[in-house]
Design a protein around this motif. Structure first.
Motif, mmCIF file in Angstrom:
data_model
loop_
_atom_site.group_PDB
_atom_site.id
_atom_site.type_symbol
_atom_site.label_atom_id
_atom_site.label_comp_id
_atom_site.label_asym_id
_atom_site.label_seq_id
_atom_site.Cartn_x
_atom_site.Cartn_y
_atom_site.Cartn_z
ATOM 1 N N MET A 1 3.207 10.303 -4.311
ATOM 2 C CA MET A 1 2.792 10.917 -3.045
ATOM 3 C C MET A 1 3.980 11.004 -2.099
ATOM 4 O O MET A 1 4.838 10.116 -2.078
ATOM 5 C CB MET A 1 1.702 10.081 -2.373
ATOM 6 N N GLU B 1 3.985 1.358 -0.942
ATOM 7 C CA GLU B 1 4.731 1.378 -2.202
ATOM 8 C C GLU B 1 3.875 1.919 -3.337
ATOM 9 O O GLU B 1 4.341 2.717 -4.147
ATOM 10 C CB GLU B 1 5.216 -0.032 -2.543
ATOM 11 N N ALA B 2 2.611 1.477 -3.373
ATOM 12 C CA ALA B 2 1.730 1.949 -4.439
ATOM 13 C C ALA B 2 1.541 3.457 -4.333
ATOM 14 O O ALA B 2 1.607 4.177 -5.325
ATOM 15 C CB ALA B 2 0.386 1.232 -4.359
ATOM 16 N N ALA B 3 1.329 3.922 -3.098
ATOM 17 C CA ALA B 3 1.114 5.354 -2.900
ATOM 18 C C ALA B 3 2.354 6.148 -3.283
ATOM 19 O O ALA B 3 2.281 7.153 -3.994
ATOM 20 C CB ALA B 3 0.731 5.628 -1.445
ATOM 21 N N ARG B 4 3.521 5.674 -2.834
ATOM 22 C CA ARG B 4 4.762 6.384 -3.145
ATOM 23 C C ARG B 4 5.058 6.333 -4.642
ATOM 24 O O ARG B 4 5.562 7.294 -5.213
ATOM 25 C CB ARG B 4 5.944 5.791 -2.368
ATOM 26 N N SER B 5 4.731 5.200 -5.280
ATOM 27 C CA SER B 5 5.040 5.091 -6.705
ATOM 28 C C SER B 5 4.167 6.032 -7.535
ATOM 29 O O SER B 5 4.478 6.314 -8.681
ATOM 30 C CB SER B 5 4.869 3.648 -7.184
ATOM 31 N N LEU B 6 3.079 6.506 -6.950
ATOM 32 C CA LEU B 6 2.245 7.501 -7.649
ATOM 33 C C LEU B 6 2.755 8.913 -7.394
ATOM 34 O O LEU B 6 2.144 9.878 -7.842
ATOM 35 C CB LEU B 6 0.790 7.387 -7.191
ATOM 36 N N GLN C 1 0.836 -1.205 0.000
ATOM 37 C CA GLN C 1 0.000 0.000 0.000
ATOM 38 C C GLN C 1 0.869 1.252 0.000
ATOM 39 O O GLN C 1 0.621 2.194 -0.747
ATOM 40 C CB GLN C 1 -0.918 -0.006 1.223
#
Lengths: 319, 244
Positions: A228, A221-226, A219
């Motif tokens: 954020m 990682e997904a947020a950071r990869s966008l 979760q």
């Protein structure tokens, strides 16, 4: 085998056990010859108080008009200022044209007032309410520090949590009032509030930490990869999910806090428990008052559990 | 678009150090699609994750669209906004609806207005073939649908590069096709893509270049024709004989 759906025998057994317990208690109390005085308890919830209405100057009763159960008394002073006082008609102590001196009683106003139990309950509620909010705040910050990559923040938070969880709340309250309170000249309410918030905050911090760590790393990682930032990811992705996970233990903590707040009575904050003790000193209705106080705590904590149960169900929509 | 120079990533713990990525250099041009294959533990996922800074690296340079990730002054969040990533486990935000999954980063990172973000999201949902699911929560979607939402979520940021980390490995076999179709279309539209996958069919059909990694190193790289028909290295031949 077919599972029996008939619960009735078990209900009867439960009822029998409860009745047995009640009867046993009753019998035991009978033996020590305790005289119950339940009728003395209600007045400590609320009582019909009388407020004396006094004339604020030397003067004269100009007129009295009665309407329904109340009487409107118009008073005039020697320098012609007038004042209208409304009192209960049957408590009127003056008559028209009578001369009065400053402070004479015109009559009484009767009204229901909250008794010591209700006032104490209110103190307990706002104490635990405000410290819950503060604890949530402290716990959130500390919990975030606990999972921080920064060495200093992580260890500061750890020391705080370990210190608080390793010492009794009662001792913490004494330290907050007699040591910190003396040094910084704190009011007893502030000391009590602070001790409760800091105590509960440490437990909330552990829940926040556990909640954050329970969210799959994907979760974040997904947020950071966008793109954020870590704060945006925490705010929009991690914390909402973590909060949902920790709501049940968090609610348990706040319910505990209501009960733990009874300990502040040792520094003479008149909460529900202290009120109970004070009532007992004047009535000697020990059994009745403590049972009543326990029941009042129970009502509040059960209501809160119901609210949390409702919240949990509402938040379950995305599962 | 992507330039990796001698990238080294070392994992260490309990006295053991592993060079998970051991001196990888490669270049991906704009619009190029590369596929990285290799046995598990070969460092291919780790290398891919280095490309958008999800994994830090110990040596070398990674230059994304002219920005060096090895430079301490680089704002990694800016780079990440330009590099979309799709994960094996989808990693959709379970507490947000499909539409919110697609709009959130647009709103908070790109600072778009909500109507614009929602328009973009709906457009992309149509593109990946599930426009009717915008108000569902991810848990109500099949694996294939979730992965397509994840692709749409990355695309919503208008990235210049898309990274795929084994995007079909967690899917039931019958759902692999729908995700690969979306990826193929994306490749056709000229997106720069780096894909770690076990889907040899995708590698053969779509990509311009295959990288075979083993033990942290690029063992062999070449066009799919060369790679699948005439591999030169023994290890490549062994691997291909096992997976094909």
């Amino acid at each position: 085998m077919i599972k029996s759906k008939n619960q009735l025998p078990w209900m009867l057994l439960l009822a029998a056990i409860l009745i047995g317990l009640a009867a046993g208690t009753y019998g035991a109390v009978k033996k020590i010859d305790y005289s119950w005085r339940w009728h003395r308890v209600p007045q400590y919830f609320a009582y019909h108080g009388e407020d004396a209405q006094k004339i604020p100057f030397d003067g004269r009763v100009e007129s009295i008009t009665k309407k329904g159960g109340s009487a409107k008394v118009t008073l005039v002073s020697e320098d012609k200022t007038t004042k209208v006082v409304v009192v209960d008609a049957n408590s009127l102590r003056v008559s028209q044209g009578e001369d009065l001196f400053q402070g004479d009683i015109v009559g009484f106003v009767r009204a229901w007032r909250p008794g010591p139990l209700m006032v104490g309950l209110w103190t307990t509620m706002w104490l635990s309410g405000i410290s819950s909010v503060l604890a949530l705040f402290i716990g959130l910050i500390t919990g975030l520090c606990r999972v921080s990559k920064n060495f200093t923040l992580r260890w500061l938070a750890t020391i705080y949590v370990e210190f608080i969880r390793g010492t009794p709340l009662l001792v913490q309250i004494f330290i907050a009032y007699f040591f910190v309170g003396t040094v910084f000249n704190l009011d007893r309410n502030v000391a009590g509030l602070g001790a409760l918030s800091i105590f509960a905050g440490a437990y909330v911090a552990e829940m926040v930490r556990a909640g954050i760590q329970a969210i799959p790393p994907g979760q974040m990682e997904a947020a950071r990869s966008l793109g954020m930032t870590i704060f945006q990811a925490m705010r929009y992705i991690i914390l909402p999910q973590a909060f949902k996970k920790i709501l049940p233990p968090l609610a348990g903590q706040f319910i505990s806090l209501i009960k733990d707040s009874s300990l502040v009575s040792v520094i003479a904050i008149t909460d529900l428990t202290k009120s109970g003790r004070e009532i007992i000193t004047s009535t000697f209705a020990t059994f009745e008052v403590w049972l009543t106080v326990a029941a009042m705590y129970l009502v509040v904590t059960s209501l809160l559990s119901q609210v949390v149960f409702y919240l949990e169900r509402r938040m379950a929509v995305s599962d | 678009m992507i330039k990796a120079q001698n990238v080294v990533k070392i994992f260490s713990g309990r006295g053991i150090t592993v060079r998970a990525v051991d001196g990888v250099s490669t270049e991906v041009k704009k619009g190029e699609v590369i596929v990285i294959i290799g046995p598990s533990g070969s460092g291919k996922s780790t290398f891919l994750r280095c490309l958008n800074g999800l994994e830090t690296f110990d040596e070398g340079h990674i230059i994304i669209d002219g920005v060096d990730l090895a430079d301490r002054k680089t704002d990694i969040n800016k780079v990440r906004a330009e590099v979309g990533m799709v994960f094996q486990q989808f990693n959709l935000f379970p507490h947000k609806t499909v539409l919110e999954n697609l709009t959130l980063a647009q709103l908070v990172v790109r600072k778009r207005k909500r109507p614009a973000a929602e328009d973009k999201a709906r457009q992309l949902l149509k593109k990946v073939g599930i426009p009717e699911k915008e108000n569902e929560y991810p848990s109500r979607l099949s694996g294939g649908q979730q992965q397509r939402v994840a692709i749409a979520r990355a695309l919503a940021m208008d990235p210049k590069i898309m990274l795929f980390d084994e995007p079909t490995s967690a899917l039931d076999p019958e759902m692999v096709g729908e995700v690969l179709d979306v990826m193929k279309q994306l490749a056709k539209e000229g997106m720069t893509m780096a894909v770690v996958t076990h889907e040899m069919g995708f590698a053969r059909e779509v990509c311009e270049r295959v990288l075979f990694m083993d033990q942290g190193k690029i063992v062999e790289e070449g066009t799919p024709e060369h790679f699948f028909k005439n591999p030169t290295e023994e290890r490549t031949k062994l691997f291909l004989s096992q997976v094909l």
